[in-house]
Every structure is written in C-alpha cells, then in structure tokens.
Design a protein around this motif. Structure first.
Motif, PDB file in Angstrom:
ATOM      1  N   TRP A 268       0.757  -1.360  -0.044  1.00  0.00           N
ATOM      2  CA  TRP A 268      -0.123  -0.067   0.050  1.00  0.00           C
ATOM      3  C   TRP A 268       0.655   1.406   0.035  1.00  0.00           C
ATOM      4  O   TRP A 268       0.512   2.390   0.102  1.00  0.00           O
ATOM      5  CB  TRP A 268      -1.005  -0.332   1.293  1.00  0.00           C
ATOM      6  CG  TRP A 268      -1.748  -0.920   1.005  1.00  0.00           C
ATOM      7  CD1 TRP A 268      -2.016  -2.318   1.694  1.00  0.00           C
ATOM      8  CD2 TRP A 268      -3.263  -1.025   0.476  1.00  0.00           C
ATOM      9  NE1 TRP A 268      -3.191  -2.808   1.539  1.00  0.00           N
ATOM     10  CE2 TRP A 268      -3.926  -2.025   0.589  1.00  0.00           C
ATOM     11  CE3 TRP A 268      -3.845   0.254  -0.281  1.00  0.00           C
ATOM     12  CZ2 TRP A 268      -5.249  -2.476   0.135  1.00  0.00           C
ATOM     13  CZ3 TRP A 268      -5.036  -0.088  -0.768  1.00  0.00           C
ATOM     14  CH2 TRP A 268      -5.659  -1.431  -0.644  1.00  0.00           C
ATOM     15  N   MET A 269       2.136   1.173  -0.051  1.00  0.00           N
ATOM     16  CA  MET A 269       2.882   2.167   0.042  1.00  0.00           C
ATOM     17  C   MET A 269       2.859   3.200  -1.070  1.00  0.00           C
ATOM     18  O   MET A 269       2.838   4.565  -1.043  1.00  0.00           O
ATOM     19  CB  MET A 269       4.567   2.065   0.058  1.00  0.00           C
ATOM     20  CG  MET A 269       5.438   2.937  -0.015  1.00  0.00           C
ATOM     21  SD  MET A 269       7.101   2.659   0.042  1.00  0.00           S
ATOM     22  CE  MET A 269       7.495   1.981   1.777  1.00  0.00           C
ATOM     23  N   LEU A 270       2.693   2.881  -2.444  1.00  0.00           N
ATOM     24  CA  LEU A 270       2.655   3.907  -3.461  1.00  0.00           C
ATOM     25  C   LEU A 270       1.368   4.550  -3.381  1.00  0.00           C
ATOM     26  O   LEU A 270       1.423   5.776  -3.528  1.00  0.00           O
ATOM     27  CB  LEU A 270       2.790   2.993  -4.823  1.00  0.00           C
ATOM     28  CG  LEU A 270       2.519   3.818  -6.088  1.00  0.00           C
ATOM     29  CD1 LEU A 270       3.532   4.924  -5.996  1.00  0.00           C
ATOM     30  CD2 LEU A 270       2.727   3.125  -7.266  1.00  0.00           C
ATOM     31  N   PRO A 271       0.043   3.922  -3.376  1.00  0.00           N
ATOM     32  CA  PRO A 271      -1.127   4.931  -3.145  1.00  0.00           C
ATOM     33  C   PRO A 271      -1.079   5.718  -1.945  1.00  0.00           C
ATOM     34  O   PRO A 271      -1.550   6.902  -2.042  1.00  0.00           O
ATOM     35  CB  PRO A 271      -2.319   3.803  -3.026  1.00  0.00           C
ATOM     36  CG  PRO A 271      -1.751   2.481  -2.869  1.00  0.00           C
ATOM     37  CD  PRO A 271      -0.265   2.267  -3.266  1.00  0.00           C
ATOM     38  N   LEU A 273       1.641   6.928  -0.697  1.00  0.00           N
ATOM     39  CA  LEU A 273       2.694   8.337  -0.957  1.00  0.00           C
ATOM     40  C   LEU A 273       1.744   9.277  -1.859  1.00  0.00           C
ATOM     41  O   LEU A 273       1.997  10.341  -1.753  1.00  0.00           O
ATOM     42  CB  LEU A 273       3.922   7.562  -1.491  1.00  0.00           C
ATOM     43  CG  LEU A 273       4.984   8.307  -1.700  1.00  0.00           C
ATOM     44  CD1 LEU A 273       5.279   9.179  -0.339  1.00  0.00           C
ATOM     45  CD2 LEU A 273       6.293   7.651  -2.452  1.00  0.00           C
ATOM     46  N   LEU A 274       1.221   8.702  -2.834  1.00  0.00           N
ATOM     47  CA  LEU A 274       0.532   9.635  -3.668  1.00  0.00           C
ATOM     48  C   LEU A 274      -0.457  10.321  -3.046  1.00  0.00           C
ATOM     49  O   LEU A 274      -0.487  11.662  -3.430  1.00  0.00           O
ATOM     50  CB  LEU A 274       0.251   8.804  -5.066  1.00  0.00           C
ATOM     51  CG  LEU A 274       1.107   8.332  -5.863  1.00  0.00           C
ATOM     52  CD1 LEU A 274       0.627   7.491  -7.146  1.00  0.00           C
ATOM     53  CD2 LEU A 274       1.840   9.538  -6.787  1.00  0.00           C
ATOM     54  N   CYS A 345      -6.818   7.420  -2.617  1.00  0.00           N
ATOM     55  CA  CYS A 345      -5.299   7.262  -2.015  1.00  0.00           C
ATOM     56  C   CYS A 345      -5.169   8.084  -0.688  1.00  0.00           C
ATOM     57  O   CYS A 345      -4.464   7.808   0.146  1.00  0.00           O
ATOM     58  CB  CYS A 345      -4.573   7.878  -3.140  1.00  0.00           C
ATOM     59  SG  CYS A 345      -4.296   6.722  -4.781  1.00  0.00           S
ATOM     60  N   THR A 428      -2.362   0.018  -7.873  1.00  0.00           N
ATOM     61  CA  THR A 428      -0.777   0.468  -8.058  1.00  0.00           C
ATOM     62  C   THR A 428      -0.503   0.276  -9.600  1.00  0.00           C
ATOM     63  O   THR A 428       0.223   1.139  -9.974  1.00  0.00           O
ATOM     64  CB  THR A 428       0.010  -0.837  -7.453  1.00  0.00           C
ATOM     65  OG1 THR A 428      -0.223  -0.747  -6.070  1.00  0.00           O
ATOM     66  CG2 THR A 428       1.623  -0.423  -7.388  1.00  0.00           C
ATOM     67  N   LEU A 431      -1.901   3.658 -11.118  1.00  0.00           N
ATOM     68  CA  LEU A 431      -0.931   4.661 -10.623  1.00  0.00           C
ATOM     69  C   LEU A 431       0.312   4.633 -11.590  1.00  0.00           C
ATOM     70  O   LEU A 431       0.807   5.620 -12.070  1.00  0.00           O
ATOM     71  CB  LEU A 431      -0.867   4.723  -9.277  1.00  0.00           C
ATOM     72  CG  LEU A 431      -2.139   5.177  -8.505  1.00  0.00           C
ATOM     73  CD1 LEU A 431      -1.737   4.932  -7.115  1.00  0.00           C
ATOM     74  CD2 LEU A 431      -2.535   6.777  -8.687  1.00  0.00           C
ATOM     75  N   GLY A 432       0.825   3.437 -11.524  1.00  0.00           N
ATOM     76  CA  GLY A 432       2.128   3.323 -12.356  1.00  0.00           C
ATOM     77  C   GLY A 432       2.257   3.630 -13.902  1.00  0.00           C
ATOM     78  O   GLY A 432       2.937   4.357 -14.636  1.00  0.00           O
ATOM     79  N   ILE A 435       1.737   7.604 -14.307  1.00  0.00           N
ATOM     80  CA  ILE A 435       3.194   7.956 -14.179  1.00  0.00           C
ATOM     81  C   ILE A 435       3.958   7.791 -15.715  1.00  0.00           C
ATOM     82  O   ILE A 435       4.632   8.763 -16.151  1.00  0.00           O
ATOM     83  CB  ILE A 435       3.796   7.559 -12.984  1.00  0.00           C
ATOM     84  CG1 ILE A 435       3.065   8.006 -11.635  1.00  0.00           C
ATOM     85  CG2 ILE A 435       5.303   8.219 -13.045  1.00  0.00           C
ATOM     86  CD1 ILE A 435       3.520   7.323 -10.461  1.00  0.00           C
TER      87      ILE A 435
END
Length: 443
Positions: A268-271, A273-274, A345, A428, A431-432, A435
């Motif tokens: 869950w780090m990426l969502p 962080l965003l 997020c 994830t 979102l990737g 980006i």
C-alpha cells in the motif's frame, strides 16, 4: 458527535428532527443548513448561562413536533464526551414526551437507543446501535396518575436506566481504563468473529461484568485489577501493547505475522505516498486552522476539521485541475482519471502512516522479544494464568446473567482479503501507468 445524528436517522428509517446546541445556529452557512433541516436550538449552561431560560420555548416546540406525528431525536446527556459510560441523563426528553402526552398526542413512543463505537478515531470502525423497548407515553402518564411532573421525573430515571443497559457503560469512570486490557485478555469467542460488531458485544459484556463485581464482590474485582496492572507494567517495560501478536498468538502465527506485516505495508506504499503528496497542502491548512475553531478537549475536533476540510479540499481539487491542465498541457481526461483516484489514495494515506509508525515500533520490540525466548515464555505464562482467572470470573457472571443470543448475521465473505489484494495491485498498476504516460507525454 457529527455522525451520531446520521446513525439515528439510518436506524429510524424515517426523517428525524434533532435538538442541537444553540451556538451552532450562529455559524455562517452551517446555521442556516441546520435550521432548514428543522433542528431546534438547545441552550446549555456551559455555552451561555444567561440563555438557559430559552429552553422552555424549545421544549414546547419539541412537544408540538411530537404532537404533529413527527420523530424527534435528542441526546439526553446534554453534552458530547469521550467516557465509556452514560453521563447524567437530563429531563428534556421526558419533559417533551409528557407535555405532548398531556396535549393528547396518540401513539407517542419514547424509544431509547444505545450507540457504541469500536474505535471512533479509526476509519471504517464498527458501530453498534441497540434499540430498546419503546415506552408508551400515554400509558406512562396514566400509570403516574396523570401527574405530569411526577411522570417526567420517573421517566427520566427510567431512560437513564435503559440507556445504561443498551450502551457500553462503566458505573465508576476510573475503572474504564481496564476495558482495553480486558478486551485483549478475554476476546470474543472464535465463532463470533464473523460479525463486525462482536468486539463491541464483548466490550459491553465486560463492562457489565465489571459493574456487577464492583457492586457484589469488590475485593475480587480489585484483585483482578491489580493483576492486570502488573501484566500491563511488564508489557510497558518491553514496549508492547496488550494486543501484541507475539504474546497473543501461537508462536507459528506470531512469526507469520512478523513477516507478512512488511509485505502489506509495501503493497500500500505507492497509493499512500501519492495520496499524501497530493493532499499535503490542504491537510496542513486544516490542521493549522482547525485548533482556532475547536473548543478545548477532543469533542469538537471532527466538527472543526470537517467544517474546514470540505471547502478547503474542494478548492484544492479545483485549483490543481486548473493549474495542471492549463499550465502543463496535460489532457483533461487523463488528469480527470488521476483526480478520481486521489480521494481513495487520500483515505489510504490517512490510515497508512499511523499504521506504519505503530507497526515499525511494534515490529522492532517483537523481534527483540522473540530472540529472548525465556522472557517471552514467562510473559506468556503470566498472561495465560491471568486469562484463566478472568475466564473463571466470566463463567461465573454468565451463570448469573446468561448472555443474550445475538441475531444471525451474514458471515464475512472469504473473498474479502483476496479482493483487497487485487484492489491494491490494480490501483498500483493504474497509478504506475499514469506516471509512465505522463513521462512519455513530457518526452
């Protein structure tokens, strides 16, 4: 305090008008909104002693509403608080009901509700609403020989009694500190875990047992409390809460938990962080301004943050849309998809970082204790001995006061965790991709 009225409305399944503290009616925009919803002002001595006399008119208006066949909601304690108990019940509810009954209102019922929150500061916490047996207002008045004042006083005492039976209530406030320890030591039965409110049922049961032993056998209650304090001190010396997996679970499950917790945090780090990056400006603005609006204590924190947050976050979304689309020539459809993901997020971020902080600290202390097997074994033995003693008390209490059979509830789906994993992976990937697409567009 904000969501209580909404919960009552959902349970009642009909429009409900409420009494709200008078200062809220002077708040710009919000005051007009609650007037439009038909709310009535309650003048509290703690707000302005000189205005308390106006409650006579408010209570009369409430009786007229009841006589007209509408539903009226009132929180009879007259204040918001954090204690695990029902505070002194005021006479306003009984006064309006008896006045309406004297006016000849037919079929008027007073229905007590007990509202309990599992963890009101945690997102998606469970809520348990218990609906008590309704009291027929006309029958109550007749049973008190149509003496309105006597009936009102008796009804106030009856409502106080029934609310304490419905909600989680500890008679002696200082004993509420033992509730978290007892919930960890005497969890719900394994077959009750399918229900999201089983922890709340167990909390209510524990509170009732505490009240019984304090009244019937206080030395026994104090002896158990002393044992809990000793175990709590041992936990604190090791930096571990009462619910730490390494002392609560079997060794194999505790080890599995130690290795899987970092996986979930990474997933869950990426969502998170965003969500944090996108919302950092409105988040800091709300945290900076909210203390200027809230009263001392924690009872108005949610009201101040929500009242400020709604316009500030809406304005931030509008501003970012304008800035990125106008100044960076990003396609509106692409940025619209990005913005659509951001509320989710943001919610992930709101719960993620406190969990990371707690998990890292807990993980470090658990690993240290796992390497000291003798100390871990001694702590587990002490915990087991106390659990057995508490289970004896619980069994004794159950013989005297058999627990109510909870209603049959639909079990939680076995697909719950696989769906969560799939949702996290899909988010994830999305979102990737966003980006990556943005990087290609800039190239």
């Amino acid at each position: 305090s904000i969501i209580d009225a909404a919960v009552v409305g959902i349970v009642a399944r009909r429009p409900v008008r409420f009494l709200a503290k008078a200062p809220l009616f002077n708040v710009p925009v919000f005051g007009a909104a609650i007037r439009a919803l038909g709310m009535l002002p309650a003048y509290r001595e703690s707000d302005d002693p000189s205005q308390v006399g106006k409650n006579i008119d408010t209570l009369g208006a409430g009786a007229d509403i009841l006589s007209g066949g509408e539903a009226l909601g009132i929180f009879p304690e007259g204040k918001t608080h954090d204690a695990a108990r029902v505070e002194l019940v005021r006479s306003g509810a009984a006064r309006m009901a008896m006045q309406a009954a004297m006016q000849g209102c037919p079929n008027l019922k007073i229905t007590p509700l007990g509202i309990s929150y599992e963890d009101k500061e945690r997102f998606r916490s469970s809520i348990w609403v218990r609906v008590g047996e309704p009291i027929d207002a006309r029958a109550w008045l007749a049973a008190n020989k149509n003496d309105e004042r006597h009936a009102m006083r008796a009804l106030t005492k009856e409502l106080d009694k029934r609310l304490k039976e419905l909600a989680v209530h500890v008679n002696e406030e200082q004993w509420a500190e033992f509730l978290p320890d007892l919930e960890a030591l005497v969890p719900p039965a394994a077959n009750a875990n399918a229900s999201p409110i089983s922890p709340l049922r167990q909390r209510k049961r524990i509170a009732d047992a505490m009240n019984y032993y304090l009244a019937a056998d206080r030395p026994k209650a104090e002896a158990a409390a002393e044992e809990i304090r000793k175990l709590r001190a041992r936990h604190a010396a090791l930096g571990l809460p009462a619910r730490a997996p390494i002392i609560r679970l079997a060794p194999a499950w505790a080890a599995l938990r130690l290795f899987t917790e970092p996986f979930w945090l990474l997933l869950w780090m990426l969502p998170a962080l965003l969500g944090s990056i996108h919302h950092i400006v409105p988040f800091l603005l709300v945290r900076l301004l909210a203390p200027k609006l809230q009263t001392p204590g924690r009872t108005t924190v949610s009201f101040a943050r929500l009242g400020l947050g709604l316009p500030i976050y809406a304005g931030w979304y509008a501003f970012t849309w304008w800035w990125w689309v106008a100044h960076w020539q990003i396609k509106a459809s692409l940025f619209g998809a990005y913005l659509a993901l951001m509320p989710f997020c943001g919610l992930v971020a709101l719960t993620y970082w406190p969990r990371v902080s707690d998990a890292v600290t807990l993980w470090w202390h658990e690993v240290r204790l796992a390497l000291r097997r003798g100390e871990l074994s001694a702590l587990r033995q002490a915990r087991l001995a106390l659990r057995l003693r508490l289970q004896e008390l619980a069994a004794e209490f159950a013989r005297l006061f058999p627990p109510d059979q909870p209603p049959v509830e639909a079990p939680r789906s076995r697909w719950r965790w696989p769906v969560r994993v799939a949702a996290a992976l899909l988010l994830t990937l999305l979102l990737g991709f966003a980006i990556y697409w943005r990087g290609r567009a800039q190239i």
